[in-house]
Scaffold this motif. Structure first.
Motif, short mmCIF file in Angstrom:
data_model
loop_
_atom_site.label_atom_id
_atom_site.label_comp_id
_atom_site.label_asym_id
_atom_site.label_seq_id
_atom_site.Cartn_x
_atom_site.Cartn_y
_atom_site.Cartn_z
N ASN A 128 -7.19 4.82 -7.28
CA ASN A 128 -6.69 4.70 -6.14
C ASN A 128 -5.00 4.88 -5.86
O ASN A 128 -4.24 5.17 -5.11
N GLU B 234 0.78 -1.34 -0.17
CA GLU B 234 0.09 -0.12 0.16
C GLU B 234 0.74 1.28 0.14
O GLU B 234 0.23 2.46 0.01
N LEU C 149 -0.34 3.23 -3.05
CA LEU C 149 -1.73 4.03 -2.90
C LEU C 149 -1.51 5.67 -3.00
O LEU C 149 -0.93 6.41 -1.93
#
Length: 732
Positions: free
Chosen positions: A627, A544, A547
């Motif tokens: 995203n 992540e 992101l």
């Protein structure tokens, strides 16, 4: 890969004086075109692998320095030609086992324009494998554009998706006279696609994911349907629908329960998903549903790969709580989820394609379940057997350091894997009676049967960890130094570097034998394959990092890696080049637009304009780019097409004209803009190629033209190969 390493010496002549190499493994070989031989596992494989590497280095260095030709890096001659590499790029499209325990697999063949063929192990040992489907058929689905899960086998029946019309066909694989029979309606074109199917013996039907483009090509409807196997072509019966995406429909052995995975926009599967179980009614419908995992609003997880044991228990993989994909079990009567084995490692990979099979149950008369599985930790794969009652794992010692899929058959395991010296292969692992130990290892299929004769040229990857531009964060890469037994460079010279940024970007580079990498290193290039922040294999937190920061984290990490190698004295800082495919092509163009580290770049079907990609992308990735990028302003600020004035170094672009993931207009727009600015630039377009090149002639041309492009504009050397360079705008 026709393993030529023997228990004694073997001689090979490869463009310089003959040399010898010695294997540290005890090997027994059948010299057959697609069969590799047997490794009798007599001791710790890690020790044997170290012995192999050590002895190979000793033998390679046995030639005195006077026998080696001193020549500039990049100019070395190598038998690993582009013809060898392009012909070796066979891929696997899945593995299965028929009712007699024979291996069935789907292989793509570049020499047949990338046609995917269903192949079966021969009945008798030593005979050639058998092509199952006729030449006018190809086994491939384009569901979610990336496909996967295109066939399934039960007993002597195979059901497969045919590439041309995307219909499902049934065929008996035990008879040479059997011909594929259609199971699904003809809609006049490939507008309905199927993937990830399983057999349901209770109702004599096939349960599968269907993607229906009849009403909308940009927003198709995805459902789980059943298809009659009795021979009557009927409209499939809907079982589950209403959400954006479905995968892994899996029936229990009695046909009374079905598990599946579903998720919805704006998530990708690895962001957030749900695992459901449905109870099957007397008429075959789903009459009751329970959300097993992913429905708790206080906990974000991405469950995947549900599978029923022979005892009727449901297992699955999820990254709940720990952030790592581990194995879990559902206790039905209490509706509890229990961890089967916990480890800071990844037991599966992102669902880019259907049909992932990271674990399987081993036949056992005992009360406990024995589960063969693979996991990724510290940049390599491990093969283990989990005892769910003892909550223990036994690691099997096999030559593969990278494993994709596993199929179990009584006391055998069929493993799809590779290593730094083994090309992509399917191996049969024989287990001892107690199951936690491997006693034999034999390779049934290889993507490159002849590759091992070039072993003395192989550059063995080193996993490196390097500091990034973000405080306290490190990233990872595989570094391949130049390697050729016939050549050396002067001590004053450092090699040019080609840095690869992988696609996805939610994917992972792996330290495996890739002949396209060895093509560069055997000619005197250093090569590094970067797992920038956002890559998989290191848990959710690492994944992540990207992101909202695509075009920042990946670019910075690639530049940091290149600088790290320069600062450590391993490569020439004035000859740094970058390449990438798809999302890696975007990182390549962004690095050239926003940084001044690299001297040239190659983008293969890469993204130049984030805004137009957002407008044109397909359903599966419709919100993915949001995203990754974040705000509307970021789409403009991170699109290389908007900063052409920043480009100061040469770029070569390759693009398939049938690409539906990254449309050809992306390459054309950046090409025209760079050409107008006066930057040396080339655009190569391929008719009939989609997202990724499958034709042998195009794979070869792409590799050779990158090599000569970098040599002419950055390398300051002449390549040894006879390559006719393509015309470079603003240079020739």
């Amino acid at each position: 890969m026709a393993l030529l390493a023997l228990t004694g010496f073997s001689r090979f002549t490869g463009g310089c004086s003959s040399f010898l190499y010695l294997s540290g493994l005890s090997l027994n070989f059948n010299h057959l075109p697609r069969f590799i031989g047997t490794v009798s596992i007599k001791g710790p494989l890690q020790q044997q692998q170290q012995s192999l590497n050590s002895r190979s280095r000793v033998m390679a260095s046995s030639s005195s320095a006077e026998e080696k030709v001193t020549a500039p890096y990049g100019s070395w001659k190598s038998p690993l030609t582009a013809d060898v590499v392009s012909g070796a790029e066979k891929r696997l499209g899945g593995i299965a086992v028929d009712g007699q325990g024979r291996l069935v697999w789907a292989e793509s063949r570049p020499t047949e324009s990338g046609r995917v063929v269903l192949v079966m192990e021969a009945e008798k040992s030593g005979e050639e494998p058998i092509d199952i489907i006729p030449k006018e058929f190809a086994v491939r689905t384009v569901a979610q554009e990336y496909g996967g899960g295109a066939f399934a086998v039960s007993g002597d029946i195979v059901v497969f998706s045919n590439y041309k019309d995307q219909r499902l066909y049934r065929q008996f694989i035990g008879s040479k006279d059997s011909f594929p029979v259609p199971l699904t309606p003809d809609y006049g074109g490939p507008v309905v696609r199927y993937a990830d199917g399983v057999f349901d013996s209770r109702f004599n039907r096939y349960v599968t994911v269907r993607e229906d483009h009849r009403e909308s090509s940009t927003n198709p409807t995805t459902t789980i349907v059943s298809i009659d196997l009795n021979g009557n072509i009927q409209e499939p019966k809907g079982l589950v629908g209403g959400n954006d995406f479905y995968a892994f429909p899996r029936m229990d052995q009695e046909g009374k329960r079905m598990a599946w995975i579903e998720w919805s926009h704006p998530n990708m599967h690895w962001d957030k998903a749900e695992l459901w179980v449905g109870y099957i009614s007397q008429d075959g419908g789903v009459c009751k549903r329970i959300c097993v995992a992913g429905g708790d609003g206080t906990m974000i997880e991405s469950p995947t790969e549900p599978k029923w044991s022979s005892k009727g228990e449901l297992f699955f993989i999820s990254d709940r709580k720990s952030g790592f994909w581990n194995l879990y079990k559902w206790i039905e009567h209490t509706d509890e989820v229990l961890v089967v084995y916990s480890l800071d490692a990844e037991f599966t990979r992102p669902l880019w394609v259907f049909g992932i099979n990271s674990y399987d149950f081993i036949h056992s008369p005992r009360e406990n379940n024995l589960i063969a599985c693979s996991y990724r930790k510290n940049g390599r794969s491990f093969l283990g057997i989990i005892d769910d009652v003892k909550n223990s794992i036994s690691i099997l010692d096999i030559p593969f350091t990278d494993i994709n899929n596993i199929i179990s058959w009584y006391h055998y395991l069929y493993i799809e894997g590779t290593s730094a010296i083994h090309p992509l292969s399917v191996a049969k692992v024989t287990l001892d009676e107690s199951k936690p130990r491997a006693v034999n290892f034999s390779i049934f299929w290889s993507a490159s049967p002849d590759s091992t004769k070039y072993k003395s040229y192989f550059s063995i990857p080193e996993l490196i960890e390097f500091p990034t531009g973000f405080a306290g964060q490190s990233a990872y890469a595989y570094f391949y130094p130049p390697s050729n037994p016939c050549y050396q460079a002067s001590q004053e010279e450092k090699p040019p570097l080609l840095l690869k940024s992988h696609g996805g970007p939610t994917a992972e580079s792996r330290g495996i034998l890739d002949l396209s990498v060895q093509y560069w290193t055997s000619r005197g290039w250093a090569f590094v394959d970067v797992n920038y922040g956002g890559s998989t294999g290191y848990g959710r937190e690492y994944r992540e990092r990207l992101l909202g920061r695509w075009g920042i984290v990946d670019v910075d990490d690639c530049c940091s890696c290149a600088r790290f190698l320069v600062d450590s004295g391993r490569v020439d800082g004035e000859r740094l080049c970058i390449t990438g495919r798809s999302a890696g092509g975007y990182t390549t163009l962004a690095a050239l637009a926003f940084k001044k580290v690299f001297k040239a770049g190659a983008s293969l079907y890469g993204v130049a304009d984030l805004t137009s990609l957002k407008a044109e992308t397909h359903k599966f990735e419709f919100h993915y780019i949001n995203n990754l990028v974040g705000s509307e302003g970021a789409f403009i600020e991170r699109s290389p097409i908007n900063f052409v004035d920043n480009f100061a170094c040469p770029v070569i672009l390759f693009q398939g004209l049938d690409d539906k993931v990254v449309p050809p207009d992306q390459a054309r727009k950046i090409y025209m803009a760079l050409k107008e600015k006066g930057v040396p630039v080339v655009l190569v377009e391929y008719e009939g190629e989609q997202h990724g090149f499958r034709k042998v002639e195009n794979i070869k041309f792409t590799l050779e033209q990158q090599m000569v492009f970098f040599a002419r504009l950055v390398g300051h050397f002449k390549v040894a190969d006879e390559i006719s360079p393509i015309k470079i705008d603003n240079f020739d």
